[in-house]
Design a protein around this motif. Structure first.
Motif, PDB file in Angstrom:
ATOM      1  N   LYS A 189     -12.284   1.808   2.272  1.00 49.89           N
ATOM      2  CA  LYS A 189     -10.932   1.402   1.926  1.00 49.89           C
ATOM      3  C   LYS A 189     -10.516   0.179   2.746  1.00 49.89           C
ATOM      4  O   LYS A 189      -9.800  -0.693   2.251  1.00 49.89           O
ATOM      5  CB  LYS A 189      -9.960   2.550   2.185  1.00 49.89           C
ATOM      6  N   SER A 235       1.714  11.699  -4.775  1.00 50.63           N
ATOM      7  CA  SER A 235       1.243  12.916  -5.426  1.00 50.63           C
ATOM      8  C   SER A 235       1.974  13.044  -6.759  1.00 50.63           C
ATOM      9  O   SER A 235       3.174  12.757  -6.850  1.00 50.63           O
ATOM     10  CB  SER A 235       1.510  14.141  -4.552  1.00 50.63           C
ATOM     11  N   ASP A 291       0.843  -1.194   0.000  1.00 49.73           N
ATOM     12  CA  ASP A 291       0.000   0.000   0.000  1.00 49.73           C
ATOM     13  C   ASP A 291       0.879   1.245   0.000  1.00 49.73           C
ATOM     14  O   ASP A 291       1.917   1.293   0.688  1.00 49.73           O
ATOM     15  CB  ASP A 291      -0.890   0.039   1.245  1.00 49.73           C
ATOM     16  N   TYR A 292       0.459   2.274  -0.725  1.00 50.61           N
ATOM     17  CA  TYR A 292       1.198   3.535  -0.745  1.00 50.61           C
ATOM     18  C   TYR A 292       0.318   4.638  -1.305  1.00 50.61           C
ATOM     19  O   TYR A 292      -0.730   4.376  -1.921  1.00 50.61           O
ATOM     20  CB  TYR A 292       2.480   3.417  -1.579  1.00 50.61           C
ATOM     21  N   SER A 293       0.721   5.850  -1.101  1.00 49.58           N
ATOM     22  CA  SER A 293       0.065   7.002  -1.721  1.00 49.58           C
ATOM     23  C   SER A 293       1.133   7.791  -2.465  1.00 49.58           C
ATOM     24  O   SER A 293       2.324   7.676  -2.164  1.00 49.58           O
ATOM     25  CB  SER A 293      -0.612   7.881  -0.661  1.00 49.58           C
ATOM     26  N   SER A 311      -3.421  13.482  -6.293  1.00 54.99           N
ATOM     27  CA  SER A 311      -2.833  12.541  -5.336  1.00 54.99           C
ATOM     28  C   SER A 311      -3.677  11.271  -5.338  1.00 54.99           C
ATOM     29  O   SER A 311      -4.903  11.318  -5.538  1.00 54.99           O
ATOM     30  CB  SER A 311      -2.799  13.141  -3.929  1.00 54.99           C
ATOM     31  N   TYR A 312      -3.030  10.130  -5.112  1.00 57.66           N
ATOM     32  CA  TYR A 312      -3.708   8.843  -5.150  1.00 57.66           C
ATOM     33  C   TYR A 312      -3.316   8.031  -3.920  1.00 57.66           C
ATOM     34  O   TYR A 312      -2.154   8.042  -3.509  1.00 57.66           O
ATOM     35  CB  TYR A 312      -3.337   8.068  -6.415  1.00 57.66           C
ATOM     36  N   ASP A 313      -4.287   7.337  -3.361  1.00 58.37           N
ATOM     37  CA  ASP A 313      -4.071   6.487  -2.195  1.00 58.37           C
ATOM     38  C   ASP A 313      -4.418   5.066  -2.620  1.00 58.37           C
ATOM     39  O   ASP A 313      -5.582   4.752  -2.876  1.00 58.37           O
ATOM     40  CB  ASP A 313      -4.972   6.943  -1.043  1.00 58.37           C
TER      41      ASP A 313
END
Length: 301
Positions: A195, A62, A58-60, A69-71
């Motif tokens: 999520k 920008s 898992d990561y986020s 930005s994405y999560d």
């Protein structure tokens, strides 16, 4: 064709990667192991179309050029274009596995100008020099996409044959991804809302992959990840376009195919190792999936 393997050590941890370059295309696979949760930058000035597959972790991040930005959780993919990119990544797990392909802009447009409507619009945006993501909704890495990724990563060919194989598989990924986005956008409201629930479905996928040889039943899976069986079945089908049992069957047979190509194990040994009741049951399932018997794979690799 070039293949470049690297082992890097940084203040964040280690990264093992391999990069294949062929016909102007670059494909790469990396596994990063971190000491701690942290953030780190990434950048490039190349003018290419990028396929991104988050295989595990898992990561986020920008993305400066897209101002977005994405999560993200493990098991996702998308296609993006910008002339160069600058990103800031925040890892949320201590291990990340990533796969990517970079197509030269002109080659990608050549492949997609006569494709389905979303790819045609994407190609038009690229020709206009716009920074763009193919799909606002990231696709899930279902069994067909995962199988192609594994075939690339574990490819045993060499020289020009490997170059041809990698080119064909890169185009296959383009087709599978486009199909995946079209299906995702056609779906109505998602069944999985939170999520946390999505992360649990990814954990189900990982649990099946780890225990293909001795798979847990639905009740055990549900208890392990903390979902009721109804939400488990609905959520898994929504995410991977397959039932839990269907996905397990796909993984078993693909693993069997790999064993037949890359090991000296007999079909009977493979059927026993993968949990089939009898070699005949394995033979029937294999022929239904691939259209040929295990014997023919062993004798015609």
């Amino acid at each position: 064709m070039q293949e470049d393997k690297q082992h890097r050590v940084s203040e964040y941890g280690t990264m093992d990667s391999v990069i294949w370059t062929f016909d102007g295309i670059q494909a790469g696979h990396s596994i990063s192991k971190f000491h701690t949760l942290t953030s780190f930058p990434g950048s490039s000035d190349t003018d290419v179309v990028r396929f991104h597959f988050g295989m595990k972790g898992d990561y986020s991040f920008s993305y400066k050029q897209l101002n977005r930005s994405y999560d993200l959780i493990g098991g996702h993919h998308n296609i993006m274009y910008s002339k160069g990119f600058d990103i800031e990544v925040q890892n949320k797990t201590l291990e990340l596995e990533i796969f990517g392909i970079q197509f030269p802009k002109a080659l990608f447009v050549q492949f997609t100008q006569q494709a389905n409507a979303p790819l045609q619009r994407f190609a038009e945006n690229i020709l206009q020099g716009k920074n763009v993501m193919l799909s606002e909704r990231w696709g899930s890495i279902d069994a067909p996409i995962q199988q192609v990724l594994q075939q690339i990563i574990h490819c045993k060919y060499g020289g020009d044959l490997k170059k041809l194989f990698l080119l064909s598989k890169s185009i296959e990924l383009l087709v599978l991804c486009a199909e995946s986005y079209e299906a995702a956008n056609a779906r109505q409201d998602a069944f999985l809302k939170s999520k946390t629930d999505k992360e649990k479905i990814i954990a189900v996928r990982d649990l099946i992959n780890e225990r293909v040889h001795c798979p847990p039943n639905l009740s055990e899976i549900a208890r392990t990840v903390g979902l009721n069986e109804y939400k488990l079945k609905r959520g898994f089908k929504e995410t991977f376009n397959n039932t839990v049992f269907g996905y397990l069957t796909e993984q078993r047979l693909q693993l069997a195919h790999q064993y037949l190509r890359d090991t000296q194990k007999t079909a009977a040994e493979i059927s026993f190792e993968l949990g089939y009741a009898t070699p005949q049951h394995f033979n029937n399932a294999f022929k239904k999936k691939f259209g040929v018997t295990p014997f023919s794979i062993r004798n015609n690799p």
